[in-house]
Design a protein around this motif. Structure first.
Motif, PDB file in Angstrom:
ATOM      1  N   PHE A 102       0.947  -1.050   0.073  1.00 59.75           N
ATOM      2  CA  PHE A 102      -0.018   0.064  -0.040  1.00 59.75           C
ATOM      3  C   PHE A 102       0.797   1.212  -0.043  1.00 59.75           C
ATOM      4  CE2 PHE A 102      -2.315  -3.331   2.436  1.00 59.75           C
ATOM      5  CZ  PHE A 102      -3.338  -3.569   1.548  1.00 59.75           C
ATOM      6  N   THR A 103       1.721   1.241  -0.913  1.00 59.19           N
ATOM      7  CA  THR A 103       2.641   2.320  -0.855  1.00 59.19           C
ATOM      8  C   THR A 103       2.110   3.725  -1.197  1.00 59.19           C
ATOM      9  OG1 THR A 103       4.587   0.992  -1.808  1.00 59.19           O
ATOM     10  CG2 THR A 103       4.783   3.466  -1.957  1.00 59.19           C
ATOM     11  N   ASN A 104       2.236   4.892  -0.215  1.00 57.06           N
ATOM     12  CA  ASN A 104       1.901   6.166  -0.360  1.00 57.06           C
ATOM     13  C   ASN A 104       0.082   6.070  -0.319  1.00 57.06           C
ATOM     14  OD1 ASN A 104       4.190   7.158  -0.523  1.00 57.06           O
ATOM     15  ND2 ASN A 104       4.025   7.285  -2.691  1.00 57.06           N
ATOM     16  N   ARG A 105      -0.144   5.014   0.505  1.00 56.10           N
ATOM     17  CA  ARG A 105      -1.630   4.845   0.585  1.00 56.10           C
ATOM     18  C   ARG A 105      -2.112   4.749   2.280  1.00 56.10           C
ATOM     19  NH1 ARG A 105      -4.519   0.548  -2.514  1.00 56.10           N
ATOM     20  NH2 ARG A 105      -2.368  -0.390  -2.916  1.00 56.10           N
ATOM     21  N   VAL A 106      -1.118   4.731   3.097  1.00 54.65           N
ATOM     22  CA  VAL A 106      -1.328   4.643   4.511  1.00 54.65           C
ATOM     23  C   VAL A 106      -0.966   5.769   5.016  1.00 54.65           C
ATOM     24  CG1 VAL A 106      -0.684   2.996   6.425  1.00 54.65           C
ATOM     25  CG2 VAL A 106      -0.465   2.089   4.264  1.00 54.65           C
ATOM     26  N   VAL A 107      -2.050   6.460   5.712  1.00 58.06           N
ATOM     27  CA  VAL A 107      -1.469   7.787   6.719  1.00 58.06           C
ATOM     28  C   VAL A 107      -1.728   7.473   8.295  1.00 58.06           C
ATOM     29  CG1 VAL A 107      -2.299   9.054   4.793  1.00 58.06           C
ATOM     30  CG2 VAL A 107      -3.988   8.466   6.371  1.00 58.06           C
ATOM     31  N   ASN A 108      -0.857   8.303   8.743  1.00 60.23           N
ATOM     32  CA  ASN A 108      -0.747   8.158  10.358  1.00 60.23           C
ATOM     33  C   ASN A 108      -0.452   9.746  10.684  1.00 60.23           C
ATOM     34  OD1 ASN A 108      -0.574   7.106  12.836  1.00 60.23           O
ATOM     35  ND2 ASN A 108       1.412   6.439  12.701  1.00 60.23           N
ATOM     36  N   SER A 109      -0.932   9.861  11.876  1.00 62.80           N
ATOM     37  CA  SER A 109      -0.793  11.233  12.587  1.00 62.80           C
ATOM     38  C   SER A 109       0.233  11.219  13.663  1.00 62.80           C
ATOM     39  CB  SER A 109      -2.088  11.799  12.844  1.00 62.80           C
ATOM     40  OG  SER A 109      -2.704  11.093  13.838  1.00 62.80           O
ATOM     41  N   HIS A 110       0.770  12.134  13.748  1.00 61.72           N
ATOM     42  CA  HIS A 110       1.966  12.310  14.946  1.00 61.72           C
ATOM     43  C   HIS A 110       1.747  13.423  15.687  1.00 61.72           C
ATOM     44  CE1 HIS A 110       5.545  11.532  17.138  1.00 61.72           C
ATOM     45  NE2 HIS A 110       5.913  12.712  16.876  1.00 61.72           N
ATOM     46  N   PRO A 111       1.726  13.493  17.299  1.00 60.33           N
ATOM     47  CA  PRO A 111       1.553  14.664  17.878  1.00 60.33           C
ATOM     48  C   PRO A 111       2.557  15.736  18.190  1.00 60.33           C
ATOM     49  CG  PRO A 111       1.515  12.681  19.292  1.00 60.33           C
ATOM     50  CD  PRO A 111       1.716  12.334  18.144  1.00 60.33           C
ATOM     51  N   ALA A 112       3.506  15.861  16.798  1.00 66.60           N
ATOM     52  CA  ALA A 112       4.187  16.808  16.726  1.00 66.60           C
ATOM     53  C   ALA A 112       4.358  17.318  15.651  1.00 66.60           C
ATOM     54  CB  ALA A 112       5.697  16.338  17.460  1.00 66.60           C
ATOM     55  N   LEU A 113       5.168  18.497  15.341  1.00 71.31           N
ATOM     56  CA  LEU A 113       5.338  18.864  14.141  1.00 71.31           C
ATOM     57  C   LEU A 113       6.620  18.253  13.490  1.00 71.31           C
ATOM     58  CD1 LEU A 113       4.587  22.776  14.707  1.00 71.31           C
ATOM     59  CD2 LEU A 113       3.286  21.193  13.495  1.00 71.31           C
ATOM     60  N   LEU A 114       6.600  17.277  12.687  1.00 71.50           N
ATOM     61  CA  LEU A 114       7.865  16.498  12.122  1.00 71.50           C
ATOM     62  C   LEU A 114       8.485  17.226  11.408  1.00 71.50           C
ATOM     63  CD1 LEU A 114       5.940  13.177  11.615  1.00 71.50           C
ATOM     64  CD2 LEU A 114       7.565  13.659  13.290  1.00 71.50           C
ATOM     65  N   PRO A 115       9.823  17.319  11.105  1.00 68.87           N
ATOM     66  CA  PRO A 115      10.470  16.188  11.496  1.00 68.87           C
ATOM     67  C   PRO A 115      10.881  16.410  13.106  1.00 68.87           C
ATOM     68  CG  PRO A 115      11.937  17.596  10.027  1.00 68.87           C
ATOM     69  CD  PRO A 115      10.305  18.204  10.164  1.00 68.87           C
ATOM     70  N   SER A 116      10.479  17.292  14.076  1.00 68.36           N
ATOM     71  CA  SER A 116      10.649  17.678  15.278  1.00 68.36           C
ATOM     72  C   SER A 116       9.958  16.547  15.878  1.00 68.36           C
ATOM     73  CB  SER A 116      10.460  19.139  15.670  1.00 68.36           C
ATOM     74  OG  SER A 116      11.127  19.924  14.950  1.00 68.36           O
ATOM     75  N   PHE A 117      10.520  15.896  17.245  1.00 68.79           N
ATOM     76  CA  PHE A 117      10.167  15.228  18.121  1.00 68.79           C
ATOM     77  C   PHE A 117       9.360  13.839  17.458  1.00 68.79           C
ATOM     78  CE2 PHE A 117       9.812  19.731  19.545  1.00 68.79           C
ATOM     79  CZ  PHE A 117      11.159  19.612  20.201  1.00 68.79           C
ATOM     80  N   PRO A 118       9.986  13.294  16.783  1.00 61.95           N
ATOM     81  CA  PRO A 118       9.519  11.808  16.204  1.00 61.95           C
ATOM     82  C   PRO A 118       9.353  10.627  17.572  1.00 61.95           C
ATOM     83  CG  PRO A 118      11.635  11.679  15.615  1.00 61.95           C
ATOM     84  CD  PRO A 118      11.540  13.274  16.192  1.00 61.95           C
ATOM     85  N   GLY A 119       8.868   9.780  17.268  1.00 59.58           N
ATOM     86  CA  GLY A 119       8.790   8.625  18.424  1.00 59.58           C
ATOM     87  C   GLY A 119       7.630   8.784  19.357  1.00 59.58           C
ATOM     88  N   MET A 120       7.766   8.015  20.372  1.00 62.60           N
ATOM     89  CA  MET A 120       6.771   7.846  21.283  1.00 62.60           C
ATOM     90  C   MET A 120       6.000   8.990  22.120  1.00 62.60           C
ATOM     91  SD  MET A 120       5.527   4.677  20.847  1.00 62.60           S
ATOM     92  CE  MET A 120       4.639   4.143  22.418  1.00 62.60           C
ATOM     93  N   HIS A 121       7.076  10.066  22.384  1.00 63.33           N
ATOM     94  CA  HIS A 121       6.861  10.973  23.392  1.00 63.33           C
ATOM     95  C   HIS A 121       6.889  12.233  22.916  1.00 63.33           C
ATOM     96  CE1 HIS A 121       6.752   7.770  26.371  1.00 63.33           C
ATOM     97  NE2 HIS A 121       8.061   7.220  25.778  1.00 63.33           N
TER      98      HIS A 121
END
Length: 201
Positions: A102-121
């Motif tokens: 599903f290349t370029n068809r899977v979306v996810n959200s992250h609670p930060a302004l990437l590329p800052s603060f990736p990961g679990m926290h």
């Protein structure tokens, strides 16, 4: 014709509910054709069933290896022929077999302004760093951790009175709005991904 969307959940499904509510309007442009989970008995599956949406569960514990779980998940999702797969609080990392399918068809959200603060926290890391604004990011998932091409971002101010919980709650509100708005736009207008750049006509 509405875009076909499969939503993956692991918990209460509040973001899923926002998508279900929006998709009830034909003008939204997206149809939730299935909701999948990595565990049984969660509120997200109940929400889908109440809305008359088919559900499925693929538990990691039921497969001999993570790779076989990933392939089994890809197979069941592919059966619904989705235009988009939305990870809405899905707490398992999707593997290469799934993402290649599903290349370029899977979306996810992250609670930060990437590329800052990736990961679990993301909210905690932003607060500890002393930034004045943070926010949320919607992106197409790739093999990295929160590294895929960015679809949309929303800014959330960091208040002097914030702790991690209060900041994260405000980010979640922005995140739900961003996800619902962006899925509708992608469904209605389509998209292209060139390198890191996502274009919605």
């Amino acid at each position: 014709m509405a875009a076909r969307v499969v939503v993956l959940v692991s918990g209460s499904g509040t973001t899923l509910q926002a998508l279900l509510d929006s998709a009830a309007d034909p003008a939204y442009g997206a149809e939730i054709v299935a909701v999948g989970a990595d565990r049984d008995g969660i509120e997200g599956l109940v929400r889908a069933e109440k809305a008359g949406v088919p559900t499925f569960v693929r538990r990691l514990a039921d497969q001999p290896s993570r790779e076989e779980w990933d392939a089994a998940l890809a197979e069941v999702v592919a059966g619904y022929a989705p235009d988009l797969v939305v990870s809405a609080g899905f707490m398992k990392l999707l593997g290469r077999t799934f993402l290649d399918r599903f290349t370029n068809r899977v979306v996810n959200s992250h609670p930060a302004l990437l590329p800052s603060f990736p990961g679990m926290h993301g909210p905690r890391d932003a607060l500890e760093h002393g930034v004045k604004v943070t926010g949320c990011t919607l992106f197409f998932v790739d093999a990295g951790v929160d590294t895929g091409p960015i679809v949309d971002q929303r800014v959330v101010p960091v208040l002097g009175t914030d702790d991690v919980a209060s900041l994260h709650e405000r980010i979640k509100v922005a995140e739900r709005e961003m996800l619902v708005d962006s899925i509708g736009r992608l469904a209605r207008e389509g998209w292209t991904v060139t390198g890191r750049k996502v274009s919605i006509p």
